[in-house]
Design a protein around this motif. Sequence first.
Motif, PDB file in Angstrom:
ATOM      1  N   TYR A 156       0.829  -1.208   0.000  1.00 40.93           N
ATOM      2  CA  TYR A 156       0.000   0.000   0.000  1.00 40.93           C
ATOM      3  C   TYR A 156       0.861   1.255   0.000  1.00 40.93           C
ATOM      4  O   TYR A 156       0.624   2.199  -0.766  1.00 40.93           O
ATOM      5  CB  TYR A 156      -0.934   0.012   1.210  1.00 40.93           C
TER       6      TYR A 156
ATOM      7  N   SER B  25       1.226   3.927  -3.086  1.00 44.70           N
ATOM      8  CA  SER B  25       0.804   5.304  -2.834  1.00 44.70           C
ATOM      9  C   SER B  25       1.920   6.310  -3.078  1.00 44.70           C
ATOM     10  O   SER B  25       1.659   7.502  -3.223  1.00 44.70           O
ATOM     11  CB  SER B  25       0.334   5.441  -1.378  1.00 44.70           C
TER      12      SER B  25
ATOM     13  N   TYR C 248      -8.374   5.521   0.037  1.00 42.12           N
ATOM     14  CA  TYR C 248      -7.959   4.332  -0.710  1.00 42.12           C
ATOM     15  C   TYR C 248      -7.212   4.680  -1.983  1.00 42.12           C
ATOM     16  O   TYR C 248      -6.224   4.055  -2.325  1.00 42.12           O
ATOM     17  CB  TYR C 248      -9.194   3.493  -1.041  1.00 42.12           C
ATOM     18  N   ARG C 249      -7.664   5.696  -2.692  1.00 36.85           N
ATOM     19  CA  ARG C 249      -7.046   5.999  -3.981  1.00 36.85           C
ATOM     20  C   ARG C 249      -5.747   6.770  -3.842  1.00 36.85           C
ATOM     21  O   ARG C 249      -5.066   7.021  -4.823  1.00 36.85           O
ATOM     22  CB  ARG C 249      -8.010   6.777  -4.870  1.00 36.85           C
TER      23      ARG C 249
ATOM     24  N   GLU D 143      -6.307   2.862  -9.495  1.00 37.85           N
ATOM     25  CA  GLU D 143      -6.819   1.827  -8.596  1.00 37.85           C
ATOM     26  C   GLU D 143      -6.179   0.465  -8.838  1.00 37.85           C
ATOM     27  O   GLU D 143      -6.055  -0.334  -7.912  1.00 37.85           O
ATOM     28  CB  GLU D 143      -8.337   1.736  -8.737  1.00 37.85           C
ATOM     29  N   GLU D 144      -5.766   0.186 -10.094  1.00 38.52           N
ATOM     30  CA  GLU D 144      -5.178  -1.131 -10.337  1.00 38.52           C
ATOM     31  C   GLU D 144      -3.851  -1.326  -9.614  1.00 38.52           C
ATOM     32  O   GLU D 144      -3.380  -2.453  -9.466  1.00 38.52           O
ATOM     33  CB  GLU D 144      -4.990  -1.375 -11.840  1.00 38.52           C
TER      34      GLU D 144
ATOM     35  N   PHE E 214      -3.492  -1.102  -6.586  1.00 39.28           N
ATOM     36  CA  PHE E 214      -3.792  -1.635  -5.262  1.00 39.28           C
ATOM     37  C   PHE E 214      -4.357  -3.052  -5.307  1.00 39.28           C
ATOM     38  O   PHE E 214      -4.817  -3.564  -4.291  1.00 39.28           O
ATOM     39  CB  PHE E 214      -4.769  -0.703  -4.543  1.00 39.28           C
TER      40      PHE E 214
END
Length: 272
Positions: free
Chosen positions: A30, A34, A44-45, A51-52, A54
């Motif tokens: 993560y 990020s 989350y984003r 998004e892929e 993650f």
Amino acid sequence: MAMGRLADPAAGIIDMVGGGALLAMAAMAYVTASRGFGMPFRGYRAAGAPEEKFIGVVYCTCQGSIHLMRGFQLMAPPSRGLYLPDYDYADFILLCPLIVLDILFTLKIPGKVVSAALTALSLFMAACAYATEAPYQWFLFALGLVFLIVLFARVQAGVRQRLSELPSAAVGAMYVAMVSFFGMWPLFPIVFLLGPRSANVLDRTSFAAIHVVFDIVCKGVLSLALLRVRAFMETIGWYGYSLTSKDIRERLISRLSDDAKAARPTSGGHAL
């Protein structure tokens, strides 16, 4: 073909240690995913990260949590309800397609739906084979193996096509990822054949230990290696965006602006 709900503290401890390791690797994934997108722990984003990036976080977190829960149940089996050791390979039906999608998204290989479906079918056959007896077990096992071979052929063709486009700095990480995938996945059917519900060469403790090691390599190591490949490719704008310092600054400013707008009172309201 139930094995009974007998306590196995050794296997339980192994599962719990493996689960903790996978959760730690999920946290590393993560933070890595990020990086370069502003504030990594603000949602989350991660302030604009695709998004892929993650996907690895998802399958490492899920697999780690399952290992922890399975470990608890092996140490103190419940008298009724869901007993995870009776459903080995069932979790792979959902998680292994995510691994394949992670590879395909990272290398921009087409055919994602078909490859994910082949993965799910292969693991569904394995889970069904694990839950039944011969001769049906061997038929389902062979059918799942066919799906796996077709999947390998598809992914290998796509990887070979993309390898020439990778910068030399990313090749090493890509090889680590591919060894984790092409090198480790074929070992799962062998362990299945030697497992307590097939040839019974491996006891529950050995079976759990091998699967924990395999999961750490095939999920944790693979996800981190793919993120390293993606990091190199991001710097050259391979995905349609680049991570120059100006870009990072603009993303951060945009995120702060969005936060300020969200905190602003609506018309007709009163600020506290």
